[in-house]
Design a protein around this motif. Structure first.
Motif, PDB file in Angstrom:
ATOM      1  N   ARG A 177      -9.937  28.615 -24.683  1.00  0.00           N
ATOM      2  CA  ARG A 177      -8.858  27.979 -24.001  1.00  0.00           C
ATOM      3  C   ARG A 177      -8.223  29.083 -23.053  1.00  0.00           C
ATOM      4  NH1 ARG A 177      -7.208  23.400 -26.409  1.00  0.00           N
ATOM      5  NH2 ARG A 177      -4.808  23.182 -25.576  1.00  0.00           N
ATOM      6  N   ASP A 216     -14.567  13.807 -29.123  1.00  0.00           N
ATOM      7  CA  ASP A 216     -13.510  14.632 -29.530  1.00  0.00           C
ATOM      8  C   ASP A 216     -13.485  15.824 -28.100  1.00  0.00           C
ATOM      9  OD1 ASP A 216     -13.498  13.947 -32.007  1.00  0.00           O
ATOM     10  OD2 ASP A 216     -14.553  15.568 -32.918  1.00  0.00           O
ATOM     11  N   ASN A 259     -11.359  14.222 -25.648  1.00  0.00           N
ATOM     12  CA  ASN A 259      -9.840  14.260 -25.823  1.00  0.00           C
ATOM     13  C   ASN A 259      -9.404  15.448 -25.440  1.00  0.00           C
ATOM     14  OD1 ASN A 259      -9.949  11.880 -27.047  1.00  0.00           O
ATOM     15  ND2 ASN A 259      -9.885  12.321 -29.220  1.00  0.00           N
ATOM     16  N   GLU A 260     -10.035  16.491 -25.615  1.00  0.00           N
ATOM     17  CA  GLU A 260      -9.778  17.933 -25.677  1.00  0.00           C
ATOM     18  C   GLU A 260      -9.541  18.157 -24.002  1.00  0.00           C
ATOM     19  OE1 GLU A 260      -8.815  21.263 -27.143  1.00  0.00           O
ATOM     20  OE2 GLU A 260     -10.130  20.269 -28.382  1.00  0.00           O
ATOM     21  N   ASN A 293      -6.521  16.348 -22.601  1.00  0.00           N
ATOM     22  CA  ASN A 293      -5.301  16.974 -23.133  1.00  0.00           C
ATOM     23  C   ASN A 293      -5.024  18.093 -21.993  1.00  0.00           C
ATOM     24  OD1 ASN A 293      -4.465  15.499 -25.276  1.00  0.00           O
ATOM     25  ND2 ASN A 293      -5.626  16.827 -26.500  1.00  0.00           N
TER      26      ASN A 293
END
Ligand code: G1P
Length: 298
Positions: free
Chosen positions: A36, A86, A89-90, A93
């Motif tokens: 991130r 998954d 979604n990541e 977000n």
């Protein structure tokens, strides 16, 4: 009741020279801890504290930051087709609603105070606001800014995140002169930007999270160059103390990493890597091996 703080300023105009050559073509705020970017940690922290409007003070060469927060329809389509829910979604977000982020340019680097001042027209005249410095990454059960918003709801005034640093390091920070120490809250009677150890009023340093009153922004209209020949945010906050308005240091609960330095960035990488369930076992085994090999070699 103090009004809710819903706007945050992110000064992201810095050149990031400490991370050259990487920052030759990517903004330092895009450098990643595990997977991130630094800016994502800051945005997530702000969102959890109730921030709804995000104001980026940028400069030339930072367009990757604008793209980062845009939707990525092609990527989303591909992930959906491959059933990678998954990751989808990541990815989603990280999307920001249209209009939630505003960008304003700082034409020339003239200091943190000047960068914050560049955002003045994006704030209401009577509105307290947050400032988040993305270099300071804070791991905490309750995000640091949220802790501060809660404290600020009780005290009002100006609240700056604070942490004890070694005396030898005072010249890297804004340092607080303590009037009254109430534990997690400290009433402040003065602030000095980057004093030498022998001139520092304490070793309680300002860390990059602030909740500031509109008066601080007004002070920035007329503040003169301070430490390092730059317009300092610290001086504009200290001006409030002179006027008799409250400034508090807030000793947050959490671990702060100085991701503006290489050593701090590496420490954060290790700490965040070890916290990740999907990486922890392999990574800690590697670190143990690497350390024992090093000790054996010494
Ligand atoms: C800035 C502020 C300083 C503060 C520090 C926290 O300095 O000017 O008061 O202590 O952030 O990280 P910088 O690190 O940008 O030189």
């Amino acid at each position: 009741m103090t009004r809710k703080v819903t706007k945050a300023i992110f000064p992201v105009a810095g050149l990031g020279t400490r991370f050259l050559p990487a920052t030759k073509s990517i903004p330092k705020e895009i450098l990643t801890l595990v997977d991130r970017p630094l800016i994502q940690y800051a945005i997530d922290e702000a969102r959890e504290a109730g921030i709804k409007e995000f104001i980026f003070v940028t400069s030339r060469g930072k367009s990757a930051l604008e793209d980062y927060f845009d939707d990525a329809p092609e990527l989303e389509r591909t992930l959906k087709k491959k059933g990678k829910q998954d990751l989808l979604n990541e990815l989603q977000n990280t999307n920001m609603d249209s209009g939630a982020i505003a960008y304003v340019r700082q034409n020339r680097p003239q200091g943190l105070g000047h960068a914050v001042w560049c955002a003045r027209r994006m704030l209401g005249t009577n509105e307290s606001f947050a400032v988040i410095l993305t270099d300071d990454v804070i791991a905490a059960d309750k995000p640091c800014l949220q802790q501060m918003v809660e404290a600020h709801a009780e005290t009002g005034g100006n609240v700056v995140a604070a942490m004890e640093v070694p005396h030898s390091k005072t010249s890297s920070y804004g340092i607080l002169d303590i009037a009254e120490d109430m534990g997690s809250m400290v009433k402040v009677k003065g602030m000095v930007e980057k004093p030498d150890a022998d001139k520092a009023p304490s070793n309680l340093a300002v860390i990059g999270r602030y909740i500031l009153t509109p008066e601080v922004m007004k002070n920035l209209n007329k503040i003169k160059q301070g430490a390092g020949g730059e317009i300092q945010l610290t001086d504009a906050i200290a001006e409030e103390i002179v006027k008799g308005n409250p400034v508090y240091g807030f000793r947050f609960r959490g671990q702060r990493y100085d991701c503006g330095s290489k050593a701090g960035f590496l420490q954060a990488t290790v700490a965040f890597g070890l916290q990740r369930p999907d990486l922890r076992d392999e990574f800690s085994a590697y670190l143990q091996d690497a350390l024992s090999l090093q000790t054996a070699a010494e």
